[in-house]
Design an enzyme around this catalytic site. Structure first.
Site, short mmCIF file in Angstrom:
data_model
loop_
_atom_site.label_atom_id
_atom_site.label_comp_id
_atom_site.label_asym_id
_atom_site.label_seq_id
_atom_site.Cartn_x
_atom_site.Cartn_y
_atom_site.Cartn_z
N SER A 36 0.83 -1.21 0.00
CA SER A 36 0.00 0.00 0.00
C SER A 36 0.86 1.26 0.00
O SER A 36 0.36 2.34 -0.28
CB SER A 36 -0.87 0.04 1.25
OG SER A 36 -1.73 -1.07 1.27
N HIS A 55 -1.91 -3.16 -7.03
CA HIS A 55 -2.49 -2.87 -5.70
C HIS A 55 -4.01 -3.09 -5.71
O HIS A 55 -4.76 -2.29 -6.29
CB HIS A 55 -2.14 -1.42 -5.31
CG HIS A 55 -2.56 -1.05 -3.94
ND1 HIS A 55 -3.36 0.03 -3.66
CD2 HIS A 55 -2.30 -1.64 -2.75
CE1 HIS A 55 -3.57 0.09 -2.36
NE2 HIS A 55 -2.93 -0.90 -1.78
N GLU A 107 -4.87 -0.53 -8.59
CA GLU A 107 -3.93 0.53 -9.00
C GLU A 107 -2.69 -0.13 -9.59
O GLU A 107 -2.09 -1.01 -8.96
CB GLU A 107 -3.55 1.41 -7.80
CG GLU A 107 -4.72 2.26 -7.31
CD GLU A 107 -4.41 3.06 -6.03
OE1 GLU A 107 -4.87 4.20 -5.94
OE2 GLU A 107 -3.72 2.52 -5.14
N ASN A 159 -5.05 5.71 -1.31
CA ASN A 159 -4.64 5.85 0.10
C ASN A 159 -4.13 7.24 0.44
O ASN A 159 -4.26 7.68 1.58
CB ASN A 159 -3.59 4.80 0.46
CG ASN A 159 -4.25 3.47 0.79
OD1 ASN A 159 -5.35 3.45 1.30
ND2 ASN A 159 -3.57 2.38 0.49
P1 NAI Z 1 -2.28 -9.59 6.86
O1 NAI Z 1 -1.54 -9.35 8.13
O2 NAI Z 1 -3.73 -9.95 6.89
O3 NAI Z 1 -1.55 -10.75 6.03
C1 NAI Z 1 -0.17 -10.87 5.86
C2 NAI Z 1 0.14 -12.34 5.72
O4 NAI Z 1 1.50 -12.50 5.29
C3 NAI Z 1 -0.01 -13.13 7.02
O5 NAI Z 1 -0.91 -14.20 6.82
C4 NAI Z 1 1.41 -13.61 7.33
O6 NAI Z 1 1.44 -14.90 7.92
C5 NAI Z 1 2.03 -13.64 5.94
N1 NAI Z 1 3.49 -13.51 5.89
C6 NAI Z 1 4.27 -12.65 6.57
N2 NAI Z 1 5.57 -12.80 6.22
C7 NAI Z 1 5.58 -13.78 5.27
C8 NAI Z 1 6.62 -14.38 4.50
N3 NAI Z 1 7.88 -14.00 4.63
N4 NAI Z 1 6.28 -15.35 3.63
C9 NAI Z 1 4.99 -15.75 3.47
N5 NAI Z 1 3.97 -15.20 4.18
C10 NAI Z 1 4.26 -14.23 5.05
O7 NAI Z 1 -2.03 -8.28 5.96
P2 NAI Z 1 -2.89 -7.73 4.71
O8 NAI Z 1 -3.88 -6.76 5.18
O9 NAI Z 1 -3.32 -8.89 3.88
O10 NAI Z 1 -1.76 -6.90 3.93
C11 NAI Z 1 -0.83 -7.51 3.08
C12 NAI Z 1 -0.28 -6.49 2.12
O11 NAI Z 1 -1.35 -5.93 1.35
C13 NAI Z 1 0.43 -5.31 2.77
O12 NAI Z 1 1.52 -4.94 1.96
C14 NAI Z 1 -0.63 -4.22 2.77
O13 NAI Z 1 -0.07 -2.93 2.74
C15 NAI Z 1 -1.33 -4.52 1.47
N6 NAI Z 1 -2.72 -4.05 1.37
C16 NAI Z 1 -3.59 -4.13 2.44
C17 NAI Z 1 -4.91 -3.70 2.31
C18 NAI Z 1 -5.88 -3.82 3.45
O14 NAI Z 1 -6.99 -3.26 3.35
N7 NAI Z 1 -5.56 -4.51 4.52
C19 NAI Z 1 -5.41 -3.10 1.05
C20 NAI Z 1 -4.43 -3.14 -0.03
C21 NAI Z 1 -3.15 -3.56 0.16
#
Ligand code: NAI
Length: 281
Positions: free
Chosen positions: A116, A137, A149, A188
């Protein structure tokens, strides 16, 4: 783009994997532990069963068959496209891109990030192929929200941007907008200051989360108010994005308010932990 890898099966990664599998692609989801891989599978199963019960897909089980859940990154060696959706941490993400660069064999493959707020250039530069690194994104919830995006860095090959556009619009049926590689991109950069203003209003005792959200829903026709939105995004992600925006632009409107920091420290991360500005079952 037939073989897709998704790294991270959290809120976003599981949604991205779901839409890819629903488009008939061969999908591998890589998680960091067996337990989190199981959790990712559980999240996707629930979401697909919901889609099946609404008649949006024929069979949740058939879509799930197109997805493999693994913990070994090396399994991504034959992928045409890898989309990274792990936690928003620059150090961890750059290490992952170094690993992906070593593992993904095809020189034509595209390495994408769902970040993000971390500059795509910082992820591209640690690989031997920054011209094939791009931001794709998605928005949460991925199966529902149409927008994507597209964020090429200053050295991304324009042909890669076009392949990514065809993938998100043609294959996944989403709508793309083009953004420069600046923290927050378009949505964002506008949305996070709005959410932070809502949190500051709560912090100062100006109004309750319920009244702030009701105000924006009924008075400005927003689908949800800023506090409900913060809970949906995740307060940890909201904080991380705010910090990246502040780091990039040094504008006070992007600075994370103390209440947000305290809630993250307390583990009150919103919907995903059952409690944020609201309590969830
Ligand atoms: P989340 O915390 O729900 O999921 C992250 C996942 O990555 C976890 O399940 C974790 O176990 C896993 N993980 C961490 N390190 C890892 C590795 N080295 N190898 C494999 N898996 C690994 O986070 P979320 O919300 O899904 O965010 C993920 C990405 O998406 C971030 O970069 C965030 O900025 C982006 N994002 C988030 C949005 C939102 O609304 N939450 C919207 C758009 C983008």
């Amino acid at each position: 783009m037939q073989k897709v890898g998704v790294v991270g099966g959290g809120l976003m990664g599981s949604g991205i994997a779901e839409v890819c599998a629903r488009a008939g692609l061969d999908v591998i989801v890589v998680e960091s532990t067996e337990a989190s891989a199981e959790a990712a599978k559980g999240r996707m199963t629930k979401s697909l069963e919901r889609a099946e019960s609404k008649g949006k897909i024929e069979s949740a089980a058939a879509v799930l068959e197109g997805i493999r859940f693994v913990t070994d990154l090396e399994q991504l060696h034959d992928r045409d496209l890898v989309i990274e959706a792990i936690i928003e941490d620059e150090e961890i993400k750059t290490q992952l891109f170094r690993d992906l660069d070593r593992i993904v064999a095809s020189p034509d493959a595209i390495l994408a990030s769902n970040t993000s707020s971390i500059p795509i250039m910082k992820l591209g530069v640690v690989t031997s192929r920054p011209e094939r690194v791009i931001g794709i994104h998605f928005f949460n919830p991925v199966p529902v929200l149409k927008l994507v995006e597209l964020v090429p860095s200053i050295v991304t090959d324009p042909a890669v941007t076009e392949i990514a556009r065809t993938f998100v619009e043609g294959t996944l049926g989403k709508e793309a907008i083009d953004c420069k590689d600046r923290a927050g991109f378009v949505v964002n950069a506008l949305l996070i200051p709005f959410v932070l203003s809502g949190i500051r209003m709560v912090e100062s005792g100006f109004a309750s989360p319920e009244d702030i959200d009701k105000g924006l829903v009924l008075g400005a026709a927003h689908p949800q108010g800023p506090l409900a939105l913060a809970d949906l995004i995740g307060l940890d992600t909201t904080k991380a994005v705010a910090e990246s925006l502040y780091e990039e632009f040094k504008e006070p409107l992007f600075a994370a308010p103390p209440l947000l920091n305290r809630m993250v420290e307390a583990g009150l991360l919103g919907r995903k932990t059952g409690r944020g500005f609201y309590t969830y079952n």
